[in-house]
Design a protein around this motif. Sequence first.
Motif, PDB file in Angstrom:
ATOM      1  N   LEU B 197       0.811  -1.219   0.000  1.00 37.55           N
ATOM      2  CA  LEU B 197       0.000   0.000   0.000  1.00 37.55           C
ATOM      3  C   LEU B 197       0.849   1.277   0.000  1.00 37.55           C
ATOM      4  O   LEU B 197       1.922   1.325   0.596  1.00 37.55           O
ATOM      5  CB  LEU B 197      -0.927   0.013   1.218  1.00 37.55           C
ATOM      6  CG  LEU B 197      -1.772  -1.251   1.371  1.00 37.55           C
ATOM      7  CD1 LEU B 197      -2.700  -1.110   2.564  1.00 37.55           C
ATOM      8  CD2 LEU B 197      -2.583  -1.529   0.110  1.00 37.55           C
ATOM      9  N   ASP B 198       0.326   2.287  -0.691  1.00 35.22           N
ATOM     10  CA  ASP B 198       1.013   3.577  -0.715  1.00 35.22           C
ATOM     11  C   ASP B 198       0.790   4.320   0.600  1.00 35.22           C
ATOM     12  O   ASP B 198      -0.238   4.164   1.234  1.00 35.22           O
ATOM     13  CB  ASP B 198       0.465   4.433  -1.864  1.00 35.22           C
ATOM     14  CG  ASP B 198       0.864   3.838  -3.207  1.00 35.22           C
ATOM     15  OD1 ASP B 198       1.943   3.231  -3.273  1.00 35.22           O
ATOM     16  OD2 ASP B 198       0.080   3.976  -4.168  1.00 35.22           O
ATOM     17  N   PRO B 199       1.763   5.147   0.963  1.00 32.56           N
ATOM     18  CA  PRO B 199       1.642   5.836   2.248  1.00 32.56           C
ATOM     19  C   PRO B 199       0.620   6.987   2.202  1.00 32.56           C
ATOM     20  O   PRO B 199       0.407   7.568   1.145  1.00 32.56           O
ATOM     21  CB  PRO B 199       3.036   6.395   2.477  1.00 32.56           C
ATOM     22  CG  PRO B 199       3.614   6.555   1.128  1.00 32.56           C
ATOM     23  CD  PRO B 199       3.032   5.460   0.291  1.00 32.56           C
ATOM     24  N   TYR B 200       0.028   7.268   3.320  1.00 34.44           N
ATOM     25  CA  TYR B 200      -0.822   8.452   3.461  1.00 34.44           C
ATOM     26  C   TYR B 200      -0.771   8.918   4.909  1.00 34.44           C
ATOM     27  O   TYR B 200      -0.181   8.274   5.763  1.00 34.44           O
ATOM     28  CB  TYR B 200      -2.257   8.184   3.002  1.00 34.44           C
ATOM     29  CG  TYR B 200      -2.899   6.950   3.558  1.00 34.44           C
ATOM     30  CD1 TYR B 200      -2.879   5.750   2.840  1.00 34.44           C
ATOM     31  CD2 TYR B 200      -3.515   6.954   4.804  1.00 34.44           C
ATOM     32  CE1 TYR B 200      -3.465   4.602   3.351  1.00 34.44           C
ATOM     33  CE2 TYR B 200      -4.103   5.813   5.317  1.00 34.44           C
ATOM     34  CZ  TYR B 200      -4.083   4.643   4.589  1.00 34.44           C
ATOM     35  OH  TYR B 200      -4.643   3.506   5.100  1.00 34.44           O
ATOM     36  N   GLY B 201      -1.407  10.056   5.179  1.00 36.51           N
ATOM     37  CA  GLY B 201      -1.359  10.632   6.533  1.00 36.51           C
ATOM     38  C   GLY B 201      -0.066  11.403   6.719  1.00 36.51           C
ATOM     39  O   GLY B 201       0.686  11.635   5.776  1.00 36.51           O
ATOM     40  N   GLU B 277      13.741  -5.714   8.455  1.00 34.73           N
ATOM     41  CA  GLU B 277      14.881  -5.221   7.660  1.00 34.73           C
ATOM     42  C   GLU B 277      14.488  -5.036   6.197  1.00 34.73           C
ATOM     43  O   GLU B 277      14.850  -4.054   5.561  1.00 34.73           O
ATOM     44  CB  GLU B 277      16.078  -6.180   7.760  1.00 34.73           C
ATOM     45  CG  GLU B 277      16.748  -6.219   9.127  1.00 34.73           C
ATOM     46  CD  GLU B 277      17.265  -4.859   9.614  1.00 34.73           C
ATOM     47  OE1 GLU B 277      17.483  -3.950   8.794  1.00 34.73           O
ATOM     48  OE2 GLU B 277      17.423  -4.711  10.855  1.00 34.73           O
ATOM     49  N   GLU B 278      13.720  -5.984   5.700  1.00 32.65           N
ATOM     50  CA  GLU B 278      13.292  -5.918   4.310  1.00 32.65           C
ATOM     51  C   GLU B 278      12.494  -4.640   4.036  1.00 32.65           C
ATOM     52  O   GLU B 278      12.598  -4.046   2.968  1.00 32.65           O
ATOM     53  CB  GLU B 278      12.440  -7.159   4.020  1.00 32.65           C
ATOM     54  CG  GLU B 278      12.102  -7.363   2.563  1.00 32.65           C
ATOM     55  CD  GLU B 278      11.186  -8.596   2.412  1.00 32.65           C
ATOM     56  OE1 GLU B 278      10.251  -8.526   1.618  1.00 32.65           O
ATOM     57  OE2 GLU B 278      11.410  -9.609   3.126  1.00 32.65           O
ATOM     58  N   HIS B 279      11.691  -4.212   4.990  1.00 33.10           N
ATOM     59  CA  HIS B 279      10.822  -3.053   4.776  1.00 33.10           C
ATOM     60  C   HIS B 279      11.274  -1.822   5.560  1.00 33.10           C
ATOM     61  O   HIS B 279      10.550  -0.844   5.657  1.00 33.10           O
ATOM     62  CB  HIS B 279       9.384  -3.397   5.157  1.00 33.10           C
ATOM     63  CG  HIS B 279       8.821  -4.532   4.359  1.00 33.10           C
ATOM     64  ND1 HIS B 279       8.495  -4.426   3.035  1.00 33.10           N
ATOM     65  CD2 HIS B 279       8.565  -5.820   4.699  1.00 33.10           C
ATOM     66  CE1 HIS B 279       8.042  -5.590   2.587  1.00 33.10           C
ATOM     67  NE2 HIS B 279       8.078  -6.444   3.585  1.00 33.10           N
ATOM     68  N   ARG B 280      12.468  -1.903   6.104  1.00 36.41           N
ATOM     69  CA  ARG B 280      12.946  -0.854   6.999  1.00 36.41           C
ATOM     70  C   ARG B 280      12.838   0.543   6.381  1.00 36.41           C
ATOM     71  O   ARG B 280      12.348   1.483   7.024  1.00 36.41           O
ATOM     72  CB  ARG B 280      14.402  -1.134   7.390  1.00 36.41           C
ATOM     73  CG  ARG B 280      14.989  -0.119   8.345  1.00 36.41           C
ATOM     74  CD  ARG B 280      16.508  -0.251   8.403  1.00 36.41           C
ATOM     75  NE  ARG B 280      16.946  -1.179   9.435  1.00 36.41           N
ATOM     76  CZ  ARG B 280      17.189  -0.816  10.704  1.00 36.41           C
ATOM     77  NH1 ARG B 280      17.004   0.421  11.080  1.00 36.41           N
ATOM     78  NH2 ARG B 280      17.616  -1.683  11.577  1.00 36.41           N
ATOM     79  N   GLU B 281      13.289   0.656   5.145  1.00 34.50           N
ATOM     80  CA  GLU B 281      13.340   1.981   4.533  1.00 34.50           C
ATOM     81  C   GLU B 281      11.971   2.658   4.534  1.00 34.50           C
ATOM     82  O   GLU B 281      11.827   3.810   4.904  1.00 34.50           O
ATOM     83  CB  GLU B 281      13.823   1.850   3.102  1.00 34.50           C
ATOM     84  CG  GLU B 281      15.029   2.711   2.806  1.00 34.50           C
ATOM     85  CD  GLU B 281      15.603   2.349   1.459  1.00 34.50           C
ATOM     86  OE1 GLU B 281      15.241   3.030   0.488  1.00 34.50           O
ATOM     87  OE2 GLU B 281      16.363   1.357   1.401  1.00 34.50           O
ATOM     88  N   LYS B 282      10.988   1.880   4.102  1.00 39.12           N
ATOM     89  CA  LYS B 282       9.609   2.362   4.094  1.00 39.12           C
ATOM     90  C   LYS B 282       9.163   2.777   5.495  1.00 39.12           C
ATOM     91  O   LYS B 282       8.655   3.866   5.709  1.00 39.12           O
ATOM     92  CB  LYS B 282       8.689   1.208   3.697  1.00 39.12           C
ATOM     93  CG  LYS B 282       8.208   1.265   2.297  1.00 39.12           C
ATOM     94  CD  LYS B 282       7.145   0.195   2.107  1.00 39.12           C
ATOM     95  CE  LYS B 282       6.904   0.098   0.616  1.00 39.12           C
ATOM     96  NZ  LYS B 282       6.053  -1.012   0.281  1.00 39.12           N
TER      97      LYS B 282
END
Lengths: 246, 415
Positions: B197-201, B277-282
């Motif tokens: 999902l794309d970020p919001y808020g 770790e895989e999604h850390r950046e996000k």
Amino acid sequence: MMDKLRLGVFELTDCGGCALNILFLYEKLFDLLEFYEITEFHMATSLSEENHYDVALVTGTVSTQRDLNLLKEARNHSEYLIALGTCATHGSVQGSVELPIREKLKAVYGDDGNPMRALDSKPVVEYVAVDFALPGCPYDKNEVYQVLMDIAKGIEPVRKDYPVCVECKLNEYECVLVKKGLPCLGPITYGGCNAACIRSGLGCIGCRGPLPGEVNPASEYEILKDLGYDDEYIIRKFKTFARWEP
Amino acid sequence: MIIELREFTRVEGNGKAEIVIENGEVKDVRLKIIEGPRFFELLTLGRHYYDVPDLEARICAICYLSHSVASVLGIERAFGVEVPEEIALIRELGLIGELLESHALHLYLLVAPDVFGYPDAIRMATKHGELVKEGLALKAFGNRIRVMVGGREIHGINVKPGGFGRYPTVEELERVEKESEALLRLARRAVRLFAQLDPYGAQARHFVATDGYLWGEKLVSDEEGAFHYTERIEERSLVYSFAKQSRYKGETFFVGALPRLLLKSEMLTPAAKRLFEEHREKLETGYVSYNNLAQAIELVYSLERANEIAKTLLDRGIEGENIPVEPREGEGIGYVEAPRGVLIHHYRIDASGKITYSNIITPTALNHAMMEASLLEEARKLYGEAEEQAMIGRLEETVRAFDPCISCSVHLVKL
Ligand code: SF4
Ligand code: SF4
């Protein structure tokens, strides 16, 4: 196939448990949906088609003007209204703070007083006539399932009329009042929970509200006094879920 | 002009929001908690400590066990009681059950319908029945743990100062060990779904959590040093809401699954850590909507940790002994990570064991200012750009990402 009955779930001020408990029916919820269509249930669906409900379930206490309006709407637009859970039937814990609303609000929100219009928490049954009252904090989920199934089949549901003690005996649990001296309200509390707390070896705290009729609160009072509990403690315990005089 | 959002659906409790428009621009957002006040602190005043955790459980059904445990910890600290590892592990297991139950409810029944464009999970089930069933399986497992540790699915009274009414049996623990392993596959699938999902808020600026993964002695933040809530968190009343608002050193902050991962990733179990770790950046962008992804990763954590705890308890055997608790005059704070974030129960107790002061701050109250900031940001982005209906839908999703629990938020007291 016959038309489905329209079911509305209305949540006033409460902990959310009595609404949540419906979702905890899991597969049985899908069985219910064979007979019912949920047209209002704000915790679970964004759909809302306010108009007419064959059955309305109302949970929580009336604690704000909004609650009162919503309750009246539910009553005016439903055939069969069920006060669901001890909040709705007896006021439950939030009704047990016996100060006037002004003082309560001041204690919580400071001198700014009432941020919005709040009312003293009262059970649903004090404002409208209900067709059925199912207590429990929360009620036993199988009970609401049975009640809704009965209604769908045109049978008037029956109310349990025995104390928790009976279920304790049926399960052969050791009596915590006599054997451990724990303050247990089982003898004077509505059965139907299958003595859930005594299963944990703990006393019933009376969450299903007082069983009217043949039970004897005065003798329960004496038993607790003999066990060494003081008056204030006993009275508070009695009044936690329902406003009744021992 | 004021755009009034209708009452939020698919959240726990009653709340709504207003968007204030001036000169064609979004000027302000007010998040109104319209659930009536419930006066829990007043309810506990003068009560004997032994009865208090059962009453506090009634604050919230979705996370009743977090409230009982926070209450028990506050009471035990006031009396200077320390419990042995066995009791601590069983409590942790209970909190894990609650995390599973609550996150599964939120992700599968409340948020997933947004992802697939349905008004609710029941209607979503016709096309995505498999997914709904997976969610229900996780939730049911969480609830079985709650029954085992807490005594009932909702509002059990088994968690007591000094121990439990009843201890889990070997068979129950073996079942937890087996089922937690079997369900891990479903949780991994949830992570994949919510990672898309794309970020919001808004992007949160500060994060706060307890110093242990699910409870602690103190709080930690993205800044230096552990602290007590009284040192850095301030509450104030609002004229338009029954919930108070908190700030961290005067600024908005975020509590919940995302802050837990960001502040305590080194405490995660192996598979959860790899996913983090895989999604850390996000996740590190701090967008509140990634709270959903963080919750999915926590499903994995919970299942792995439940498995570890069950194994440990089975290996060492259960003694089932409560610690004696003697009341004495004292003050204690219990910090727990409820599924939605930091939960604080603070008590003063007199020598006879009666509560003389009580303060409770719930995650939704802590997040209230952050929710408003998020709504404001999103409304500014969308106003004039999107259709009003689409904007309102997205704003509702923005609130939902916090997984707010409104019933919890309305009984904060200063005495
Ligand atoms: S009766 Fe108990 S479980 Fe039901 S809504 Fe009221 S407080 Fe919650
Ligand atoms: S035993 Fe008493 S307190 Fe426990 S669930 Fe039954 S009625 Fe409620």
